[in-house]
Design a protein around this motif. Sequence first.
Motif, PDB file in Angstrom:
ATOM      1  N   PRO A 327      -0.430  24.203  -3.527  1.00  0.00           N
ATOM      2  CA  PRO A 327      -1.394  23.343  -4.311  1.00  0.00           C
ATOM      3  C   PRO A 327      -1.333  22.230  -5.032  1.00  0.00           C
ATOM      4  N   TRP A 328       0.152  22.229  -5.494  1.00  0.00           N
ATOM      5  CA  TRP A 328       0.709  20.828  -6.167  1.00  0.00           C
ATOM      6  C   TRP A 328       1.325  19.903  -5.353  1.00  0.00           C
ATOM      7  N   GLY A 329       1.326  20.160  -4.054  1.00  0.00           N
ATOM      8  CA  GLY A 329       1.951  19.155  -3.281  1.00  0.00           C
ATOM      9  C   GLY A 329       1.336  17.616  -3.063  1.00  0.00           C
ATOM     10  N   GLU A 330       2.145  16.823  -2.779  1.00  0.00           N
ATOM     11  CA  GLU A 330       1.785  15.406  -2.867  1.00  0.00           C
ATOM     12  C   GLU A 330       2.610  14.512  -2.253  1.00  0.00           C
ATOM     13  N   GLU A 331       2.016  13.404  -1.737  1.00  0.00           N
ATOM     14  CA  GLU A 331       3.032  12.345  -1.057  1.00  0.00           C
ATOM     15  C   GLU A 331       2.464  11.076  -1.723  1.00  0.00           C
ATOM     16  N   ARG A 332       3.504  10.399  -2.340  1.00  0.00           N
ATOM     17  CA  ARG A 332       3.206   9.131  -3.263  1.00  0.00           C
ATOM     18  C   ARG A 332       4.255   8.128  -2.823  1.00  0.00           C
ATOM     19  N   SER A 333       4.087   6.779  -2.856  1.00  0.00           N
ATOM     20  CA  SER A 333       5.082   5.880  -2.954  1.00  0.00           C
ATOM     21  C   SER A 333       4.648   4.679  -3.812  1.00  0.00           C
ATOM     22  N   GLU A 334       5.756   4.394  -4.211  1.00  0.00           N
ATOM     23  CA  GLU A 334       5.691   3.294  -5.155  1.00  0.00           C
ATOM     24  C   GLU A 334       6.567   1.816  -4.963  1.00  0.00           C
ATOM     25  N   VAL A 335       5.858   0.798  -5.039  1.00  0.00           N
ATOM     26  CA  VAL A 335       6.487  -0.726  -5.069  1.00  0.00           C
ATOM     27  C   VAL A 335       6.598  -1.246  -6.401  1.00  0.00           C
ATOM     28  N   ALA A 336       7.819  -1.627  -6.739  1.00  0.00           N
ATOM     29  CA  ALA A 336       7.802  -2.277  -7.982  1.00  0.00           C
ATOM     30  C   ALA A 336       8.595  -3.539  -7.958  1.00  0.00           C
ATOM     31  N   LEU A 337       8.316  -4.482  -8.707  1.00  0.00           N
ATOM     32  CA  LEU A 337       8.762  -5.846  -8.305  1.00  0.00           C
ATOM     33  C   LEU A 337       9.172  -6.116 -10.058  1.00  0.00           C
ATOM     34  N   GLY A 338      10.320  -7.049 -10.268  1.00  0.00           N
ATOM     35  CA  GLY A 338      10.473  -7.244 -11.410  1.00  0.00           C
ATOM     36  C   GLY A 338      11.162  -8.680 -11.568  1.00  0.00           C
ATOM     37  N   ILE A 339      11.096  -9.375 -12.807  1.00  0.00           N
ATOM     38  CA  ILE A 339      11.875 -10.393 -13.126  1.00  0.00           C
ATOM     39  C   ILE A 339      12.343 -10.255 -14.569  1.00  0.00           C
ATOM     40  N   ASN A 340      13.655 -10.098 -14.588  1.00  0.00           N
ATOM     41  CA  ASN A 340      14.408  -9.783 -16.074  1.00  0.00           C
ATOM     42  C   ASN A 340      15.009 -11.094 -16.402  1.00  0.00           C
ATOM     43  N   TYR A 341      14.937 -11.119 -18.048  1.00  0.00           N
ATOM     44  CA  TYR A 341      15.699 -12.547 -18.436  1.00  0.00           C
ATOM     45  C   TYR A 341      16.580 -11.677 -19.578  1.00  0.00           C
ATOM     46  N   TRP A 342      17.879 -12.063 -19.327  1.00  0.00           N
ATOM     47  CA  TRP A 342      18.987 -11.302 -20.119  1.00  0.00           C
ATOM     48  C   TRP A 342      19.146 -12.186 -21.243  1.00  0.00           C
ATOM     49  N   ILE A 343      19.054 -11.840 -22.405  1.00  0.00           N
ATOM     50  CA  ILE A 343      19.271 -12.587 -23.630  1.00  0.00           C
ATOM     51  C   ILE A 343      20.680 -12.460 -23.872  1.00  0.00           C
ATOM     52  N   ASP A 344      21.428 -11.543 -23.820  1.00  0.00           N
ATOM     53  CA  ASP A 344      22.880 -11.646 -23.545  1.00  0.00           C
ATOM     54  C   ASP A 344      23.220 -10.259 -22.842  1.00  0.00           C
TER      55      ASP A 344
END
Lengths: 397, 90
Positions: A327-344
Amino acid sequence: MRLYTFCIFVWGLLLGGTTVLQAQRLDPTPGQSIFTVRGYGHSGLEFRQMEGENRWKNSFVGGSFNPIFLWRQSDRLIFEAELEFGFEENRLEVGLEYADVAYTLNRYLIARFGEFLLPFGKFTSNFHPAWINRLSTAPLGFGHHDPVGPATDFGFELRGATPVGVGKFTYALYVVNGPALQEDGRLVYGLIEDNNTNKAVGGRISWLPLSDLSLEVGLSAQYGKVGASESAYEHITARLYAVDLTFRRNLIPLNSMLDIRGQYNRAEVDRTSYPGPTPGEMISFDNTSQAYYIQGSLRPAYVENPLLKNLEFVSRYSKLMLPEEAPWGEERSEVALGINYWIDWRTVVKFSYLTMDIAEGHEEAEQALPKRFNEGEEDEEAEVLKQAFMIHIAIGF
Amino acid sequence: MKRILFSGLGILFIGGTMLLYGCASTQSVAMEKTGVQLWGENCSRCHNAPPPAAFGDAEWEAITHHMRVRANLTEEEVQKIKEFLMASNG
């Protein structure tokens, strides 16, 4: 199960015994006692769009503050504990993530007692802190609310590392309380009190075959009974597996650093019957859950431009597969994209976009899903996240 | 049950064999590397390598000990990294 426990102690005794003489080389006397607080924190602004809605909601999120207390008593003994301060359902939540003591037995073995991060893959044990995780969220199946596989548990562990060839080999073996099986077939991890007299046994081995230690391949497994004592599920067992891969290399032609991380988790529970949605009904299904992610990031750290050299480009694909017939079965996928800025070196501003895809035929499960927008938030409105944009700042200290 | 048991024992056997092999023949790999090299290689497998000046000697003592446990560093690696950090943070 008793045989497993016995094997572990024999293994520990053998390894400990064969190297006990070398332990004398280490300073056995209590040394300088050092107490320090390290840790990390994160916060941000998030824009989200739910399934079936056109408008976007936005909110500042409190994120979390995670102090890690380190108390080094001697060359051999160190205590670590991590607290987490966060917000859940508009309330402050304070949690103890882990608290354990590590004692160096000899140059090849360290013993840990208490509640510790389990060496089950690498994401939870090493990559989950906000300033280390390159994106604002955990991959599907690796967060607090949708785990496939354990994060922490209470028990005893032996771990260590040794050079092998031009690289390195790491190993860990542990005995813990283990997960508990709920009446709907789901596993609950990290319980404070064991639900049975049986202990789970697990471990991880990894190999770093290259001389610059840039590649690591790890295998993890855990086995134990998960049903409560004197219940219908008393003899039900769960087998958990994980495979992880980490690769980091300087790409000289691109003046960049490449970082690739991935992990596959699988949890198998013996087939049995569970109460169904209607009174008196029993249902049986293949109770196997899976989750995986693969992530790549590129940082042009060696270019001259001061802005560009602090940028990092990240992409991640993750997928969660829960038992289809449950009953709690599921199938899901996710695409994540990111741009990071490193301050230090330890402070990063993360701009992330993620989009979710839920397989057809799981509409019932969708209604029961947490919106899983940000770790620490529970579902009250049964909304399902479609896509989100996040700006987070994370600091390690 | 038997299959799992034998698999577990197999892993232990292979692991133990590799461990003993490693102990016997290849202790010199980390010894040949410098502290700065090991600092770069090991820290950056999870996060950016912290500069030596980020912490004082006492903090480095605790942090490197912690990382030996958390990040599976060998005794030689952590010793060389610690010496490099403490020598360079002044």
